[in-house]
Structure formats: structure tokens, C-alpha cells
Design an enzyme around this catalytic site. Structure first.
Site, short mmCIF file in Angstrom:
data_model
loop_
_atom_site.label_atom_id
_atom_site.label_comp_id
_atom_site.label_asym_id
_atom_site.label_seq_id
_atom_site.Cartn_x
_atom_site.Cartn_y
_atom_site.Cartn_z
CG HIS A 88 -8.45 -38.93 -2.30
ND1 HIS A 88 -9.20 -37.33 -2.80
CD2 HIS A 88 -7.90 -37.59 -3.78
CE1 HIS A 88 -8.84 -36.33 -3.00
NE2 HIS A 88 -7.34 -36.71 -4.16
CG ASP A 90 -9.42 -37.13 2.02
OD1 ASP A 90 -8.84 -37.92 0.88
OD2 ASP A 90 -7.82 -36.02 2.23
CG ASP A 121 -8.31 -32.76 -5.21
OD1 ASP A 121 -7.77 -34.19 -5.46
OD2 ASP A 121 -7.34 -31.96 -4.74
CD GLU A 152 -4.43 -37.08 -1.89
OE1 GLU A 152 -3.48 -37.29 -2.72
OE2 GLU A 152 -4.87 -36.23 -1.07
CD GLU A 153 -6.71 -33.34 -1.28
OE1 GLU A 153 -5.32 -32.64 -0.95
OE2 GLU A 153 -7.46 -33.84 -2.51
CG HIS A 419 -5.23 -28.22 -2.76
ND1 HIS A 419 -4.45 -28.98 -2.08
CD2 HIS A 419 -6.32 -29.69 -3.57
CE1 HIS A 419 -4.40 -30.14 -2.46
NE2 HIS A 419 -5.13 -30.98 -3.25
#
Length: 450
Positions: A88, A90, A121, A152-153, A419
């Protein structure tokens, strides 16, 4: 088989250049925080790069949540299997810019690691895919289907709905979901289980409006205090373990463990602060439900008034282990929050979308090929670990293609701090995992030809 190590070593400067360009695009899929055109720009970058890497008909499709997925393919040689490559583009928002040592959207090299939002990520995995395909060149021994997700996030489920409506675009014999990573740098790992996710927002109301705390404080029910009491019931007061009425919180993990000292280091736990819960770290991470208060709406300290709060709100997240029904877990959480209200406070619980837990079957030829590739690159047997996070797409794919093998792997390891501020990636993991992926494609094709 093609000699891959030297080819990948030669490609690493290009990998760094690609990751630098990708990290510079603030592709946060939340229009409240960043312009949507940034995600569109990242999607187009991915489409152009994978077209150049040899995939065909690479294009953007709009999914039901409004985000754009990037989809492409490469047909298989006669008799060869097809492998889906997932990633992904995003990313999470930077959160606190001041907490970053270097600018979040500028790739910066420091002490052998590459820092920046998305370096691991999941833009690091995008570059891993590109490096593996480029190392193979025209000698890709399997069919390829490719998808890069755009939301996705945010967890809004656009790609999941698109897969259900267009399953033929994703049909493959093996699915590489590259949004996890290794147990540690240099330890080749496949993730075999994921916790599911059930988030809710709980709102507490006690008064028609705020009132003066001097005139009415004491007998007037404080909504924020009520919320605090409700949230406190979600954990054991002594151990901090998750405790939700009518929910089994005592599961155990049977796979490879997670050393407690290493976990403290990986999670940056402050000295003298105890870990919460009981049992092994692996039990708590991968086999038991875990509750987290993600945010609270309440008067801020600066600018707060001498008033009794009339309403307060919190967002509560529940991670759900494999073997537990996510809807039943959410129902138990909702009932617990409602039932814990003190003083007759009015409590409303609003549910968000859920993601089911996942457990992979590891006995098929794809896992055999991956194990050979991991041993060849890292010089040791492949490790199997659980993952505390959630990837709802795995269950959608498992339901759509029950005979396909699903493999979770990637460049993310605990030091990446995904994150969080100061996210980073170890470039050797990009190189090694690109080598693993390329060699896996060779080994998997060879297994089918035997």
C-alpha cells in the site's frame, strides 16, 4: 537460477532514490489532513514504476471508499503459477512533527538507517517489490498480479469491497501480502497470524450543558470523570491486563516467543515502568484481546474553564486474536462500556468497521519455497511469528480464494517504529527481502515444474 545477490546490490542506490521520491509525497489518505491529490500523485508514481519494471496494463482503479488502487499484471509462462504482490502506498500522518528528529517527508540517512514516514510501512515494501522484479529482469518465472492499496491506513475498506466485486483481477496461486516484516534485522520471518480489530466511540452525557464548578461542582455529575471510571474498568487495576466482561482474555501463544527485554527495548518502555498484563509477551501480543484508548475528546488543559463537563467522548480500540469472533468481541466491549456507567450517566457506543483475525495455513508449496529462499538469503531457518496488527484484506482474499496460499512478509521490523515519529527502515532489510522475494519466485516456479 539467476544469480540475484550482485544484481540486487547494484540496484540499491536506485532503491534509495525511489524511496526518497516516494517518501517525499505525503500520501495520507485523509482529506481532512492532506490534499487528496497527494495520494493520486503517489498512485501514479507507483503505476509508472511498475510499468517500467515490466508489468502490463498498470492502471489506477477507484475503489468504493474513493481511494485509488494501482493494479497490473504479467502473464505466466506456460505451466507456471501466478503470484499476487500486495503493498500500500498510503501512510500514517506524521503525528507530532516536533517529535521527529528529521523532517518526516524527507528521507534522511542516519546511523545506517533511512528515516521518514513510510520508509518501512509500506513504501519500503513497494521498493522491495521493485528491486526484486528489476533483479529478475525479463526472467520472471511466474505470472504476476500486482496491487497497491490507497487507503489501508484509514481502514475504510475500499480495496476489500473492490476485491469482492472483481475477484478475477486478483486470482493467484500464492498471495504475498507485504505489509509485515521480520522478528528482528537479519531474521527472515513469515507472519502466520493477525489480530482482528473492533473500534468504537463511547460518548458519555450527564448534563444538558456545562455549569460552573464552584456553584454546582460536587453533586453535579462530571461526564469526564464518568468516562474515566468507565475506561478504567477495561483493565485489571493491578496488572493492567485487558478485562472485558464475557470475553476470554486468557489465550496462549504456541509459536516462537518474544523476549521481554527485547520487547521493552523495541517498544521503548521507560525504565521502571512495568509491562501490562500477565503471561508471556507473545501471549499478550498475539493470543489475547487487547484494549487501547486511542483518543479522548475533553476540555484541553490550556484554555479550560472552571466548569463541570457535561459530555466526554473516547475512541476505544480492541484487538481480537485468531479464533475469536470479532463481532461477538465488539458486542462484549459495547455491553461492558454501557454496563460500567456510574451514577446513571447516559452512555452511547458507536461502532466503526471491523476487521477479522487471520491465521495462515503453512503446509503448502509456497511456504516450502519461501523457507528455501529465506534460508538461502539469511542462512538460517525461516521464523514464524504472530502480528498484533490487523490486515482485513487477508480474510477477504482467503474467502475469495480458499485454495491460495497467503504469505505475510516484508521489510518492517520492531526498530522501524511504524505509525510513530521517527519511522525508519534498515536498507539491508530491503536488499535481503528483495532477494528473498526474487528467489521465492524462482523456487516456487521450480516447485510447479517438478
Amino acid at each position: 537460477m539467476t544469480e540475484l545477490g550482485p544484481a540486487i546490490a547494484e540496484l540499491m542506490p536506485r532503491a534509495k532514490s525511489d524511496l526518497t521520491a516516494l517518501v517525499a509525497i505525503p500520501s495520507v489518505a485523509d482529506p481532512r489532513q492532506y490534499p487528496p491529490e497527494e495520494c493520486r500523485k503517489a498512485a501514479q508514481w507507483v503505476a509508472d514504476a511498475f510499468t517500467e519494471a515490466g508489468l502490463r496494463d498498470v492502471h489506477l482503479v477507484e475503489t468504493p471508499d474513493g481511494s485509488h488502487a494501482v493494479i497490473g499484471h504479467r502473464p505466466p509462462p506456460p505451466g507456471a503459477p501466478t503470484v499476487l504482490l500486495y503493498c500500500h502506498y498510503d501512510v500514517q500522518p506524521p503525528l507530532d512533527d516536533a517529535a521527529w528528529t528529521t523532517p518526516p517527508f524527507t528521507l534522511t540517512e542516519r546511523e545506517g538507517r533511512w528515516y521518514g514516514r513510510g520508509t518501512a510501512d509500506c513504501k519500503g515494501n513497494i521498493v522491495m517489490h521493485l528491486t526484486a522484479l528489476r533483479a529478475l529482469g525479463d526472467d520472471v518465472p511466474v505470472g504476476i498480479k500486482f496491487v497497491a492499496e490507497g487507503s489501508e491506513e484509514q481502514g475504510t475498506g475500499g480495496l476489500e469491497e473492490y476485491v469482492v466485486a472483481h475477484p478475477e483481477e486478483f486470482l493467484a496461486d500464492a498471495l504475498l501480502i507485504c505489509d509485515t516484516g521480520n522478528a528482528a534485522v537479519g531474521v527472515g520471518t513469515a507472519t502466520t497470524s493477525l489480530r482482528g480489530l473492533a473500534n468504537v466511540t463511547v460518548t458519555v452525557n450527564t448534563l444538558e450543558g456545562e455549569i460552573h464548578s464552584g456553584m454546582f461542582g460536587g453533586p453535579a455529575p462530571d461526564a469526564l470523570a464518568a468516562l474515566i471510571q468507565i475506561l478504567a474498568t477495561l483493565r485489571d487495576p493491578e496488572t493492567g491486563a485487558t478485562r472485558i466482561n464475557n470475553l476470554d482474555c486468557e489465550g496462549s501463544w504456541e509459536g516462537v516467543g518474544y523476549d521481554e527485554d527485547q520487547f521493552r527495548k523495541d517498544a521503548a518502555v521507560l525504565e521502571g515502568v512495568r509491562l501490562t498484563g500477565t503471561g508471556s509477551v507473545a501471549d499478550r501480543l498475539w493470543a489475547r484481546p487487547a484494549v487501547t484508548v486511542l483518543g479522548i475528546d475533553a476540555p484541553p488543559v490550556v484554555g479550560s474553564a472552571a466548569a463541570v463537563p457535561a459530555t466526554a467522548r473516547a475512541r476505544v480500540s480492541l484487538r481480537v486474536p485468531p479464533g475469536m469472533d470479532v463481532e461477538a468481541a465488539r458486542a462484549a466491549l459495547t455491553a461492558h462500556l454501557t454496563g460500567a456507567a456510574p451514577w446513571g450517566a447516559r452512555v452511547e457506543v458507536e461502532a466503526e468497521s471491523t476487521g477479522s483475525p487471520f491465521r495462515a495455513a503453512t503446509e503448502g508449496p509456497a511456504y516450502g519455497a519461501l523457507g528455501t529462499a529465506m534460508r538461502g538469503v539469511y542462512g538460517k531457518p525461516m521464523a514464524f511469528l504472530g502480528q498484533g496488527g490487523s490486515i482485513p484484506l487477508c480474510n477477504v482474499l482467503a474467502g475469495a480464494f480458499p485454495r491460495a496460499e497467503i504469505i505475510l512478509m516484508g521489510v518492517e521490523e520492531p526498530r522501524c517504529l511504524i505509525h510513530a515519529p521517527n519511522e525508519s527502515v534498515d536498507p539491508t532489510e530491503i536488499a535481503h527481502m528483495a532477494h528473498v522475494e526474487a528467489r521465492f519466485l524462482q523456487e516456487y516456479a521450480a516447485a510447479f515444474s517438478r
